[in-house]
Design an enzyme around this catalytic site. Structure first.
Site, PDB file in Angstrom:
ATOM      1  N   ASN A  10       0.873  -1.177   0.000  1.00  0.00           N
ATOM      2  CA  ASN A  10       0.000   0.000   0.000  1.00  0.00           C
ATOM      3  C   ASN A  10       0.906   1.221   0.000  1.00  0.00           C
ATOM      4  O   ASN A  10       1.467   1.576   1.032  1.00  0.00           O
ATOM      5  CB  ASN A  10      -0.885  -0.048   1.256  1.00  0.00           C
ATOM      6  CG  ASN A  10      -1.711   1.216   1.432  1.00  0.00           C
ATOM      7  OD1 ASN A  10      -1.788   2.047   0.533  1.00  0.00           O
ATOM      8  ND2 ASN A  10      -2.336   1.352   2.592  1.00  0.00           N
ATOM      9  N   TRP A  11       1.032   1.829  -1.167  1.00  0.00           N
ATOM     10  CA  TRP A  11       1.990   2.943  -1.290  1.00  0.00           C
ATOM     11  C   TRP A  11       1.452   4.242  -0.684  1.00  0.00           C
ATOM     12  O   TRP A  11       2.177   5.226  -0.598  1.00  0.00           O
ATOM     13  CB  TRP A  11       2.360   3.170  -2.762  1.00  0.00           C
ATOM     14  CG  TRP A  11       3.079   2.011  -3.394  1.00  0.00           C
ATOM     15  CD1 TRP A  11       3.410   0.811  -2.812  1.00  0.00           C
ATOM     16  CD2 TRP A  11       3.556   1.929  -4.750  1.00  0.00           C
ATOM     17  NE1 TRP A  11       4.062   0.000  -3.715  1.00  0.00           N
ATOM     18  CE2 TRP A  11       4.166   0.662  -4.917  1.00  0.00           C
ATOM     19  CE3 TRP A  11       3.532   2.808  -5.851  1.00  0.00           C
ATOM     20  CZ2 TRP A  11       4.739   0.247  -6.127  1.00  0.00           C
ATOM     21  CZ3 TRP A  11       4.091   2.400  -7.050  1.00  0.00           C
ATOM     22  CH2 TRP A  11       4.696   1.130  -7.186  1.00  0.00           C
ATOM     23  N   LYS A  12       0.179   4.251  -0.350  1.00  0.00           N
ATOM     24  CA  LYS A  12      -0.469   5.452   0.210  1.00  0.00           C
ATOM     25  C   LYS A  12      -0.214   6.664  -0.707  1.00  0.00           C
ATOM     26  O   LYS A  12      -0.150   6.490  -1.914  1.00  0.00           O
ATOM     27  CB  LYS A  12       0.007   5.685   1.649  1.00  0.00           C
ATOM     28  CG  LYS A  12      -0.189   4.425   2.502  1.00  0.00           C
ATOM     29  CD  LYS A  12      -0.061   4.663   3.982  1.00  0.00           C
ATOM     30  CE  LYS A  12      -0.281   3.346   4.718  1.00  0.00           C
ATOM     31  NZ  LYS A  12      -0.263   3.490   6.169  1.00  0.00           N
ATOM     32  N   HIS A  96      -9.688   1.390   4.579  1.00  0.00           N
ATOM     33  CA  HIS A  96      -8.441   1.566   5.330  1.00  0.00           C
ATOM     34  C   HIS A  96      -8.689   2.528   6.496  1.00  0.00           C
ATOM     35  O   HIS A  96      -9.488   3.469   6.366  1.00  0.00           O
ATOM     36  CB  HIS A  96      -7.342   2.102   4.408  1.00  0.00           C
ATOM     37  CG  HIS A  96      -5.990   2.072   5.049  1.00  0.00           C
ATOM     38  ND1 HIS A  96      -5.580   3.041   5.939  1.00  0.00           N
ATOM     39  CD2 HIS A  96      -4.978   1.178   4.965  1.00  0.00           C
ATOM     40  CE1 HIS A  96      -4.366   2.743   6.366  1.00  0.00           C
ATOM     41  NE2 HIS A  96      -3.972   1.614   5.795  1.00  0.00           N
ATOM     42  N   GLU A  98      -7.094   4.938   7.571  1.00  0.00           N
ATOM     43  CA  GLU A  98      -6.872   6.352   7.239  1.00  0.00           C
ATOM     44  C   GLU A  98      -8.087   6.939   6.518  1.00  0.00           C
ATOM     45  O   GLU A  98      -8.433   8.103   6.699  1.00  0.00           O
ATOM     46  CB  GLU A  98      -5.581   6.492   6.412  1.00  0.00           C
ATOM     47  CG  GLU A  98      -4.355   6.299   7.295  1.00  0.00           C
ATOM     48  CD  GLU A  98      -3.151   5.689   6.603  1.00  0.00           C
ATOM     49  OE1 GLU A  98      -3.071   5.695   5.359  1.00  0.00           O
ATOM     50  OE2 GLU A  98      -2.259   5.171   7.326  1.00  0.00           O
ATOM     51  N   GLU A 168      -5.702  -4.680  10.501  1.00  0.00           N
ATOM     52  CA  GLU A 168      -4.679  -3.664  10.745  1.00  0.00           C
ATOM     53  C   GLU A 168      -4.997  -2.932  12.048  1.00  0.00           C
ATOM     54  O   GLU A 168      -5.792  -1.979  12.049  1.00  0.00           O
ATOM     55  CB  GLU A 168      -4.655  -2.650   9.596  1.00  0.00           C
ATOM     56  CG  GLU A 168      -4.357  -3.273   8.240  1.00  0.00           C
ATOM     57  CD  GLU A 168      -3.742  -2.266   7.280  1.00  0.00           C
ATOM     58  OE1 GLU A 168      -2.656  -2.538   6.795  1.00  0.00           O
ATOM     59  OE2 GLU A 168      -4.335  -1.203   7.051  1.00  0.00           O
ATOM     60  N   GLY A 174       2.237   2.380  10.828  1.00  0.00           N
ATOM     61  CA  GLY A 174       3.224   3.443  10.680  1.00  0.00           C
ATOM     62  C   GLY A 174       3.881   3.864  11.986  1.00  0.00           C
ATOM     63  O   GLY A 174       4.545   4.890  12.048  1.00  0.00           O
ATOM     64  N   SER A 213       3.100  -1.999  10.495  1.00  0.00           N
ATOM     65  CA  SER A 213       4.540  -2.109  10.756  1.00  0.00           C
ATOM     66  C   SER A 213       5.092  -3.496  10.477  1.00  0.00           C
ATOM     67  O   SER A 213       5.985  -3.965  11.178  1.00  0.00           O
ATOM     68  CB  SER A 213       4.859  -1.673  12.189  1.00  0.00           C
ATOM     69  OG  SER A 213       4.507  -0.311  12.378  1.00  0.00           O
ATOM     70  N   GLY A 234       2.761  -1.010   4.333  1.00  0.00           N
ATOM     71  CA  GLY A 234       2.869   0.409   4.017  1.00  0.00           C
ATOM     72  C   GLY A 234       4.321   0.806   3.831  1.00  0.00           C
ATOM     73  O   GLY A 234       4.898   0.645   2.756  1.00  0.00           O
ATOM     74  N   GLY A 235       4.935   1.287   4.893  1.00  0.00           N
ATOM     75  CA  GLY A 235       6.304   1.820   4.832  1.00  0.00           C
ATOM     76  C   GLY A 235       7.306   0.929   4.120  1.00  0.00           C
ATOM     77  O   GLY A 235       8.073   1.396   3.256  1.00  0.00           O
TER      78      GLY A 235
HETATM   79  P1  PGA Z   1       2.640   0.364   7.718  1.00  0.00           P
HETATM   80  O1  PGA Z   1       1.195   0.589   6.998  1.00  0.00           O
HETATM   81  O2  PGA Z   1       3.194  -0.929   7.168  1.00  0.00           O
HETATM   82  O3  PGA Z   1       3.452   1.564   7.311  1.00  0.00           O
HETATM   83  O4  PGA Z   1       2.393   0.295   9.177  1.00  0.00           O
HETATM   84  C1  PGA Z   1       0.315  -0.470   6.786  1.00  0.00           C
HETATM   85  C2  PGA Z   1      -0.977   0.052   6.199  1.00  0.00           C
HETATM   86  O5  PGA Z   1      -1.463   1.098   6.641  1.00  0.00           O
HETATM   87  O6  PGA Z   1      -1.563  -0.561   5.289  1.00  0.00           O
END
Ligand code: PGA
Length: 255
Positions: A10-12, A96, A98, A168, A174, A213, A234-235
């Site tokens: 997930n590149w956001k 998600h 967010e 999640e 994050g 994470s 994500g990251g």
């Molecule tokens: P993260 O994000 O790996 O940076 O914690 C995961 C996500 O929000 O899908």
């Protein structure tokens, strides 16, 4: 039943069209014919087309990070399932945390999107997970139950096998704070039970990803758990080496 491990990036809101193409190229070169693990990359909308072109002919699938439930119309700034399909998206991340937190997405909105995605042959990656306050208040399982059941309202047994759930925990996204393997497996097992109650045997085919994470060092243990069928990353998905290490972890996790 063996479920194929799925590693989704997930590149956001990161990577321009050309930066995304470069990252996708590096992933295709290293893992383009991956058969042990299903790989999905989810760039921002503006990089979908350039990344789609790079993925052509590889086994790596394309996903979007959101969509609108309507097929078309006066929804300024929104994108439909058909538009995503036209760029060869196979997956779409829905609900998600967010989106829920910053853009006011409710379970009902997320459910409409899930149904619309399935109708258009897009596989939803439905995200669920509790906040830190909810976990500390002993509400984690209630929250996950509500989000899962409400998100899947109206989904049939035939459709559910195409669907992916991502657990999640919001407090782990994050933050570098990963859920312990036991905490994660406990919730994944709980989600599997909910799915079995609702869909019967078909639930054994639904992949439940962990997200929050996930990194190359903690992935092997998480992915070895019986109900953890992959990761939503994500990251660590923003650089090819760490993402590819996660793909490798996926390939050996259940060995
Ligand atoms: P993260 O994000 O790996 O940076 O914690 C995961 C996500 O929000 O899908």
């Amino acid at each position: 039943m063996a479920r194929k491990i799925l590693i989704a990036g997930n590149w956001k809101m990161n990577k321009t069209a050309s930066e995304g193409a470069d990252l996708a190229k590096a992933i295709v070169v290293a893992a383009g014919k991956s058969t042990a693990v299903e790989i999905v990359v989810c760039p921002p909308f503006t990089a979908l087309e350039s990344v789609s072109k790079i993925l052509e002919g590889s086994d790596i699938k394309l996903g979007a990070q959101n969509m609108h439930a309507a097929a078309s119309g006066a929804f300024t700034g929104e994108t439909s399932a058909g538009m995503l399909r036209s760029l060869f998206c196979s997956y779409v991340i829905l609900g998600h945390s967010e989106r829920r937190t910053y853009f006011g997405e409710t379970d009902a909105i997320v459910n409409q999107k899930v149904l619309a995605a399935l109708k258009s042959q897009l596989k939803p990656i439905l995200c669920v997970g509790e906040t830190l306050a909810e976990r500390e208040g002993g509400k984690a399982f209630d929250v996950v139950r509500t989000q899962t059941i409400a998100g899947l309202e109206g989904v049939t047994k035939e459709q559910v096998v195409d669907l992916v759930i991502a657990y999640e925990p919001v407090w782990a996204i994050g933050t570098g704070k990963v859920a312990t393997t036991a905490q994660a497996q406990e919730v994944h097992g709980f989600i599997r039970k909910l799915l079995i109650e609702k869909f019967g045997e078909a639930a054994q085919r639904v992949r439940i990803l962990y997200g929050g994470s996930m990194k190359p060092d903690n992935a092997p243990e998480l992915l070895a758990q019986p109900d953890i069928d992959g990761g939503l990353i994500g990251g660590a998905a923003l650089q090819a080496p760490s993402f590819l290490d996660l793909v490798k972890a996926g390939a050996t996790a259940k060995a």
